[in-house]
Design an enzyme around this catalytic site. Sequence first.
Site, PDB file in Angstrom:
ATOM      1  N   ARG A 155      -3.033   2.616   4.208  1.00 38.61           N
ATOM      2  CA  ARG A 155      -2.100   1.646   3.619  1.00 38.61           C
ATOM      3  C   ARG A 155      -0.619   1.947   3.872  1.00 38.61           C
ATOM      4  O   ARG A 155       0.159   2.142   2.931  1.00 38.61           O
ATOM      5  CB  ARG A 155      -2.379   1.487   2.126  1.00 38.61           C
ATOM      6  CG  ARG A 155      -3.819   1.128   1.859  1.00 38.61           C
ATOM      7  CD  ARG A 155      -4.081   0.768   0.448  1.00 38.61           C
ATOM      8  NE  ARG A 155      -3.768  -0.622   0.157  1.00 38.61           N
ATOM      9  CZ  ARG A 155      -3.994  -1.202  -1.005  1.00 38.61           C
ATOM     10  NH1 ARG A 155      -4.506  -0.530  -1.993  1.00 38.61           N
ATOM     11  NH2 ARG A 155      -3.692  -2.472  -1.191  1.00 38.61           N
ATOM     12  N   CYS A 186      -4.804   2.307  -4.438  1.00 38.98           N
ATOM     13  CA  CYS A 186      -6.184   2.757  -4.417  1.00 38.98           C
ATOM     14  C   CYS A 186      -6.483   3.582  -3.178  1.00 38.98           C
ATOM     15  O   CYS A 186      -5.855   3.403  -2.141  1.00 38.98           O
ATOM     16  CB  CYS A 186      -7.109   1.548  -4.465  1.00 38.98           C
ATOM     17  SG  CYS A 186      -7.365   0.978  -6.128  1.00 38.98           S
TER      18      CYS A 186
HETATM   19  C1  UD1 Z   1      -3.237  -6.776  -0.967  1.00 40.51           C
HETATM   20  C2  UD1 Z   1      -3.919  -6.777  -2.313  1.00 40.51           C
HETATM   21  C3  UD1 Z   1      -5.214  -5.970  -2.256  1.00 40.51           C
HETATM   22  C4  UD1 Z   1      -6.090  -6.474  -1.121  1.00 40.51           C
HETATM   23  C5  UD1 Z   1      -5.325  -6.549   0.183  1.00 40.51           C
HETATM   24  C6  UD1 Z   1      -6.105  -7.208   1.306  1.00 40.51           C
HETATM   25  C7  UD1 Z   1      -2.055  -6.946  -3.846  1.00 40.51           C
HETATM   26  C8  UD1 Z   1      -1.215  -6.290  -4.897  1.00 40.51           C
HETATM   27  N1  UD1 Z   1      -3.016  -6.206  -3.307  1.00 40.51           N
HETATM   28  O1  UD1 Z   1      -2.908  -5.431  -0.678  1.00 40.51           O
HETATM   29  O2  UD1 Z   1      -5.903  -6.122  -3.497  1.00 40.51           O
HETATM   30  O3  UD1 Z   1      -7.173  -5.571  -0.953  1.00 40.51           O
HETATM   31  O4  UD1 Z   1      -4.124  -7.311   0.004  1.00 40.51           O
HETATM   32  O5  UD1 Z   1      -6.505  -8.477   0.948  1.00 40.51           O
HETATM   33  O6  UD1 Z   1      -1.886  -8.110  -3.553  1.00 40.51           O
HETATM   34  N2  UD1 Z   1      -0.953  -2.753   6.966  1.00 40.51           N
HETATM   35  C9  UD1 Z   1      -0.219  -1.950   7.832  1.00 40.51           C
HETATM   36  N3  UD1 Z   1       1.138  -1.859   7.665  1.00 40.51           N
HETATM   37  C10 UD1 Z   1       1.795  -2.529   6.668  1.00 40.51           C
HETATM   38  C11 UD1 Z   1       1.051  -3.353   5.801  1.00 40.51           C
HETATM   39  C12 UD1 Z   1      -0.318  -3.450   5.975  1.00 40.51           C
HETATM   40  O7  UD1 Z   1      -0.789  -1.333   8.723  1.00 40.51           O
HETATM   41  O8  UD1 Z   1       3.024  -2.395   6.558  1.00 40.51           O
HETATM   42  C13 UD1 Z   1      -2.432  -2.864   7.100  1.00 40.51           C
HETATM   43  C14 UD1 Z   1      -3.151  -2.149   5.955  1.00 40.51           C
HETATM   44  O9  UD1 Z   1      -3.290  -0.778   6.197  1.00 40.51           O
HETATM   45  C15 UD1 Z   1      -4.474  -2.876   5.916  1.00 40.51           C
HETATM   46  C16 UD1 Z   1      -4.088  -4.303   6.338  1.00 40.51           C
HETATM   47  O10 UD1 Z   1      -2.818  -4.209   6.951  1.00 40.51           O
HETATM   48  O11 UD1 Z   1      -5.365  -2.336   6.861  1.00 40.51           O
HETATM   49  C17 UD1 Z   1      -4.032  -5.288   5.201  1.00 40.51           C
HETATM   50  O12 UD1 Z   1      -3.258  -4.776   4.147  1.00 40.51           O
HETATM   51  P1  UD1 Z   1      -2.388  -5.745   3.215  1.00 40.51           P
HETATM   52  O13 UD1 Z   1      -2.840  -7.145   3.389  1.00 40.51           O
HETATM   53  O14 UD1 Z   1      -0.951  -5.434   3.430  1.00 40.51           O
HETATM   54  O15 UD1 Z   1      -2.805  -5.256   1.762  1.00 40.51           O
HETATM   55  P2  UD1 Z   1      -1.876  -5.124   0.496  1.00 40.51           P
HETATM   56  O16 UD1 Z   1      -0.823  -6.177   0.512  1.00 40.51           O
HETATM   57  O17 UD1 Z   1      -1.463  -3.712   0.319  1.00 40.51           O
END
Ligand code: UD1
Length: 430
Positions: free
Chosen positions: A121, A116
């Site tokens: 992300r 999205c």
């Molecule tokens: C999952 C959920 C999504 C939800 C989100 C937060 C799934 C399939 N999707 O997404 O619906 O909105 O959790 O609850 O389960 N980040 C980094 N580097 C990384 C990984 C994350 O900087 O390698 C940051 C992201 O940009 C964001 C934060 O960490 O600001 C949280 O993201 P994350 O918890 O990883 O979300 P998703 O797993 O993608």
Amino acid sequence: MGGMIKVRGARPLYGTVRVPAAKNSVLPLLAASLLCGGPVRLRGAPRLSDVEGCLALLRAAGCAAGWDGGDVVVSGQPSCCRLPGGEAGRMRASVLFAAPLLARLGRAETVLPGGCRIGSRPVDWHLAALEAMGAEAAFAGQRLILTAPAGLHGAAVRLPGPSVGATETVLLAGCAARGRTVLQNAAKEPEIADLARFLNGCGAAIRGAGSGEIVIEGRAGRPLRGASYAPMPDRICASTLVCAAAAARGCVTAAGCAPGLYAPVLDILEQAGCRVLRGADSVTIGCAGPLRGVGRLVTGGYPALATDAAPLVAAALLTARGQTVIEDRVFEARFGCAGGFAALGAHVRVEAGGRELWIEGTGGGALRGAALAAGDLRGGAALAVAALAAEGESRITGCGYIDRGYPGLEAMLAAVGAQICREMPPQALD
Ligand code: UD1
């Protein structure tokens, strides 16, 4: 499915809906099935475009994957480490397939995932964790190539932030690695505990899932067993339903989802003036008169208000008396739906570079129907919820986003009496 959703709002909702299984549980479970030597059955899986996308990834990896009635069944062993770029690029969850392929085949090739449009992300925390466990990551143009020449080994991993996806990657890698992995600053979302419950049921040894520290005893490459598993209910679908009842008024029961899974949403709606009856496994929400604004809200990792629920809560409070401000601390562009809210006549503005949505409630004044475009999954659903509070007809395009996370949003809302339907373009009816 696509097409356009038509809503005629300003009608109260009454009835009961059973909450479907959680997308954010099922997608990691499908990735986890790559670690299993025996067949995996996910009972009552939701029919979502993201689930279809994951099934396509599993088939591309060499497994048999498809529907058996309402269940998803995955069998066979992965034989191809290269995920198709088109499918992988469309879905954020495709990054979760990298660790199991790496563990089973020693190599995984994919592209950086899409998802999205709610923020940048990145996947750097996933990659850093896998590197700490013996993987090497390289880019060849758009393609991400992961190798583990000497296999994966356990490690002490501390995530820079409690990322849901990165926690799942470490869980999946840790199960197949040699030795112990200790993960600190893990995400505490219930979908993590659901994944661990499934993996442990397949023979893994994971302790502490759902807390900030998770310990995984690896199986050194021996595949897990298969299992038949019922994934947890979708707390964001449940949140959508109760927010719809608050926006449209009426009395609605969300069945099959424990209130504790979305407690902040229920507490906020109660504070706004809804009556909330919490059962063991269901919630009944009643809403008669205009709601009150609730002041300042912030999202965060579980058990705080879920970022995915923020636009839905906002949609419920557009017609309240008084102000609500929602700050999203997880994603930087969560409130793309604000333009659609404004088109419906709501008094909203986005501040803090996209992080905050300011809502000056209409004081009970109804919204009016408008032409709306979904720009992301939860924002799109929030437009449908807001349209339920609007007099006249609203038309929502961009439904492909909504179909990623709702197995029929309009059917769920129509089941409680909403005047909502899907209209497909003529050529799609062939
Ligand atoms: C999952 C959920 C999504 C939800 C989100 C937060 C799934 C399939 N999707 O997404 O619906 O909105 O959790 O609850 O389960 N980040 C980094 N580097 C990384 C990984 C994350 O900087 O390698 C940051 C992201 O940009 C964001 C934060 O960490 O600001 C949280 O993201 P994350 O918890 O990883 O979300 P998703 O797993 O993608």
